[in-house]
Motif scaffolding. Structure first.
Motif, PDB file in Angstrom:
ATOM      1  N   GLY A 114       0.789  -1.227   0.000  1.00 51.83           N
ATOM      2  CA  GLY A 114       0.000   0.000   0.000  1.00 51.83           C
ATOM      3  C   GLY A 114       0.814   1.266   0.000  1.00 51.83           C
ATOM      4  O   GLY A 114       0.250   2.369   0.081  1.00 51.83           O
ATOM      5  N   GLY A 171      -5.337  -1.293   7.187  1.00 53.37           N
ATOM      6  CA  GLY A 171      -3.916  -0.974   7.130  1.00 53.37           C
ATOM      7  C   GLY A 171      -3.073  -1.255   8.344  1.00 53.37           C
ATOM      8  O   GLY A 171      -2.003  -0.659   8.475  1.00 53.37           O
ATOM      9  N   VAL A 186      -0.281   1.552   3.980  1.00 51.60           N
ATOM     10  CA  VAL A 186      -1.113   2.576   3.347  1.00 51.60           C
ATOM     11  C   VAL A 186      -1.290   3.760   4.291  1.00 51.60           C
ATOM     12  O   VAL A 186      -1.233   3.614   5.523  1.00 51.60           O
ATOM     13  CB  VAL A 186      -2.489   1.980   2.970  1.00 51.60           C
ATOM     14  CG1 VAL A 186      -3.324   1.678   4.216  1.00 51.60           C
ATOM     15  CG2 VAL A 186      -3.252   2.894   2.017  1.00 51.60           C
ATOM     16  N   GLY A 365      -8.881  -2.402   1.620  1.00 59.23           N
ATOM     17  CA  GLY A 365      -7.445  -2.623   1.707  1.00 59.23           C
ATOM     18  C   GLY A 365      -6.914  -3.459   0.554  1.00 59.23           C
ATOM     19  O   GLY A 365      -5.810  -3.221   0.048  1.00 59.23           O
TER      20      GLY A 365
END
Length: 663
Positions: A114, A171, A186, A365
């Motif tokens: 991410g 995350g 992320v 996600g």
């Protein structure tokens, strides 16, 4: 009397302060259409807050929030004199949706986490940004930025339990291995839901760290904690909130809005389309978002100690809200694992929750990693219609139902298949394309495929906002689709049609393959294709509408195209190389043989063989001089890791690709 007055003053102060949040300035790079929509939605928010303020002043005995000890509801609006409550949707996911294959150390070798992507999380309040699970890669700061400090879901303390759990599902970095999120590096922007629509426009147009995906694990329940039911017309209706979501998406084509379907799966009410169905409310009936159901898969390691996990049983969680929409669109769009997910909660702790509140961030996600991968290969992010079409195209079918249905939607999220399709497109073994259909135009594409693997084609587009349903009119089946595109496949005089949902008031829901005039995603599947040339066409009904120029100016509709199948050859002229082509054994231990009937009439009879891993890295490259009518060569990939690879084979100007599995 004085206490009631003070209570109302506090409420008014709260709502005024909440409104200030949505008054943030738009970035200068926002389009004029976004600025206009921002002001329109801000006015709607002001009117909504005024309705709530007035209602609470006139009804001092009604509480602004309700709690049953498990979840909290909050008055969001007042319609026809009745309060409408918003609620969080609460009651190992990565293995089920196969996102673990994309993560660091996964079998695809992609090592995605991410990085570089920012996701927005709207929820009941701010997540605990200081939780160890949100530390950045150097442990010098947090990846969570709190935009709205106010808690509106009634949680005590400084942070929302629900928002922290949702954000962790997206995350968490995996300080606790069981709480590892889908995208462990992320960036997350954390908001409350008070002014979500205007804030979404601001966030996607931000000058720094604009979002491309957002998660919304909340909604309007059918029955609140007081035992009061919504009127039946609400369920499945295309409301103002649904239209607003479609408008936001239409103005921002890279931005995908992910929403939980709701947890009213076991709720019964009278007046719906069919008993046990028709339970989606407000914005869950939008066209351009991705609405997620909650599945309860059983996953086991097969074979044992192999690190490969497969679904052995796939059922929908009984609490997951069922569709479809009143106009018979296929909603929810997808299902993901949202049952018994462990994630972060405030005070640096952990908890296990279930619900569509969990299946939605599981999906969000996963989508982050798919966008990260596509960006690595192409330097840009996919349009939201491409990303939505891709995950619906590659979804795993419900075990008990062939084709789409109002519980799973298009199926169960399969992130591994989505990532493989992205790379196969890079190597001309599949198609992921972003196209435009002009008014009165026809898009045509010819390709060849071999028999065997299912042949599948999907188009998806971000549609114009439709007409709002009339208050009080239940089960209005008038289509809300504005630009109606049509997908067809043809081979040897036979035309193949897309899936559509069918409805009978007496028997309920089924599906068939025919003209679809309600969905802004169309999927054609041929389970047992025959080898040969196929022609794909995309046309449209009526007159295309747009949001540029005057009403009589030429309009167009952007759309995304995904095609997968066995040994696709993108253009009939390339098909000569496929005659008697075989790659064996497959799977192999790294040694395999390529054999095919050669084109000795070609000026250049040299055969080039290249092997790529799923990150697009070349692991083998060689050329062979060929003077025989049958080319046959054994390739040895010494010391290569197990996994999935792509073998590109070319002779002169003819080429094809093969998927190769190394065990």
């Amino acid at each position: 009397m004085r206490k009631s007055l003070q209570y109302c003053i506090l409420l008014i102060a709260f709502f005024v302060s909440s409104n200030i949040v949505s008054s943030q300035e738009l970035s200068s790079n926002a389009s004029e259409a976004n600025k206009e929509l921002f002001n329109e939605l801000k006015q709607q928010e002001n009117e909504r807050l005024e309705r709530v303020n007035t209602f609470l002043l006139n009804n001092p005995n009604i509480k602004k929030s309700l709690s049953d000890g498990n979840h909290i509801e909050y008055i969001y609006d007042v319609i026809d004199g009745k309060p409408i409550y918003r609620s969080t949707y609460n009651l190992s996911a990565g293995r089920a949706t196969k996102i673990n294959h994309l993560q660091v150390g996964g079998s695809l070798g992609l090592n995605l986490d991410g990085s570089g992507v920012t996701v927005g999380v709207w929820d009941g309040g701010p997540a605990q940004a200081s939780h160890p699970e949100f530390a950045n890669s150097t442990d010098t700061g947090s990846r969570v930025t709190i935009i709205d400090n106010a808690i509106v879901d009634g949680d005590s303390g400084s942070f929302s339990f629900h928002a922290t759990h949702v954000s962790g599902t997206i995350g968490a970095k995996g300080v606790s291995a069981s709480a590892l999120g889908m995208a462990p590096n992320v960036n997350i922007k954390s908001y409350n839901w008070s002014n979500d629509e205007t804030e979404m426009i601001s966030a996607v147009n931000a000058a720094t760290d604009p979002i491309i995906i957002s998660n919304h694990s909340y909604g309007v329940p059918i029955v609140n904690n007081n035992g009061d039911y919504l009127d039946a017309w609400w369920m499945g209706a295309y409301t103002q909130d649904a239209r607003d979501i479609d408008n936001i998406a239409r103005n921002n084509p890279k931005y995908l809005i992910v929403a939980s379907a709701g947890n009213s799966g076991t709720t019964s009410y009278s007046g719906g389309l069919y008993a046990g169905y028709d339970k989606l409310t407000t914005d869950k009936n939008a066209k351009n978002s991705l609405v997620i159901a909650n599945a309860n898969p059983t996953v086991s390691e097969q074979p044992i100690f192999s690190g490969n996990y497969e679904i052995t049983n796939l059922v929908i969680n009984s609490g997951s809200s069922q569709g479809p929409t009143d106009d018979l669109r296929i909603k929810p769009d997808l299902a993901a694992d949202g049952t018994n997910l462990t994630s972060s909660i405030p005070t640096d702790a952990y908890a296990t929750y279930s619900g569509t509140s969990m299946s939605a961030p599981n999906t969000s996600g996963s989508l982050v990693l798919l966008q990260q991968y596509y960006h690595q290969l192409h330097g840009v992010y996919m349009n939201s219609s491409t990303l939505k079409g891709l995950v619906c195209h590659t979804a795993i079918d419900d075990i008990n139902v062939v084709g789409p249905d109002p519980k799973f939607g298009w199926g169960f999220l399969n992130a591994k298949a989505s990532a493989e399709t992205i790379l196969e497109d890079q190597n001309s073994q599949s198609v992921i394309d972003e196209l435009t259909l002009d008014e009165g135009g026809t898009y045509t594409f010819t390709f060849s495929a071999q028999a065997g693997e299912k042949l599948k084609a999907t188009i998806c587009w971000t549609d114009m906002p439709g007409n709002i349903a009339t208050n009080g009119v239940a089960n209005d089946q008038t289509p809300r689709l504005v630009n109606d595109l049509d997908l067809r496949l043809e081979k040897d005089g036979t035309t193949f049609f897309p899936w559509k949902l069918d409805y009978s008031a007496s028997t309920g829901f089924s599906n068939s393959k025919a003209d679809n005039s309600v969905d802004n995603i169309e999927v054609i599947e041929i389970d047992a294709p025959t080898a040969g040339s196929y022609t794909l066409t995309v046309t449209h009904k009526g007159t295309l509408q747009g949001n540029v120029g005057g009403p009589f100016d030429p309009q167009s509709q952007d759309f995304s195209l995904i095609i997968t199948g066995s040994n696709l050859t993108l253009g009939v002229d390339d098909n000569n190389l496929l005659e008697n082509l075989s790659v064996y054994p497959n799977p192999s231990n790294g040694e395999f043989t390529i054999s095919f009937q050669s084109n000795l009439n070609s000026v250049d009879n040299n055969v080039k063989v290249e092997v790529y891993d799923l990150r697009g890295r070349k692991v083998y490259n060689n050329s062979f001089i060929n003077s025989s009518s049958v080319f046959k060569e054994t390739i040895s990939l010494n010391g290569i890791k197990s996994g999935v690879y792509l073998v590109n084979i070319s002779e002169g100007n003819k080429s094809t690709s093969h998927k190769l599995i190394i065990e």
